[in-house]
Write a protein that holds these residues in place. Structure first.
Motif: not given
Length: 123
Positions: A36, A70, A81
């Motif tokens: 991410w 995560i 997330l």
């Protein structure tokens, strides 16, 4: 054709929580590391968290450590997330990326990217 799609962004008050999801098609998702990132206007893309293909290793940027988590569900081709204790400075477009070889926080290491989902944290 590979497609990576993020979802779950939105507007939240400071101190609140959101859970972002990243799904992928067109690739063997179970083999890929996923990360991410986020990018705010005028700032560089920042790696937030990354997780190995089997979930055996994950790591976080200092800016989100202890607040973001995560995880992945390979049976559903999805990486999550979970974001808690959100701050106004977390406001950005959040991106998911996948790579077959690397599991890092560097954007240059990832081959496949989603279009992003906007997260806005109000004070």
């Amino acid at each position: 054709q590979v497609q990576v799609v993020e979802s779950g962004g939105g507007l939240v008050q400071a101190g609140g929580s959101l859970r972002l999801s990243c799904t992928a098609s067109g690739l063997a998702f179970v083999d890929y590391a996923v990360a991410w990132f986020r990018q705010a206007p005028g700032k560089e893309r920042e790696g937030l968290s990354w997780i190995m293909w089997n979930g055996g290793h994950s790591d976080y940027a200092e800016s989100v450590k202890g607040r973001f988590t995560i995880s992945r569900d390979n049976a559903k081709n999805t990486v999550f997330l979970q974001m808690t204790s959100l701050k106004p400075e977390d406001t950005a477009t959040y991106y998911c990326a996948a790579d077959l070889g690397f599991c890092t926080g560097s954007p240059a290491d990832y081959d496949y990217w989603g279009q992003g989902t906007q997260v806005t944290v109000s004070s």
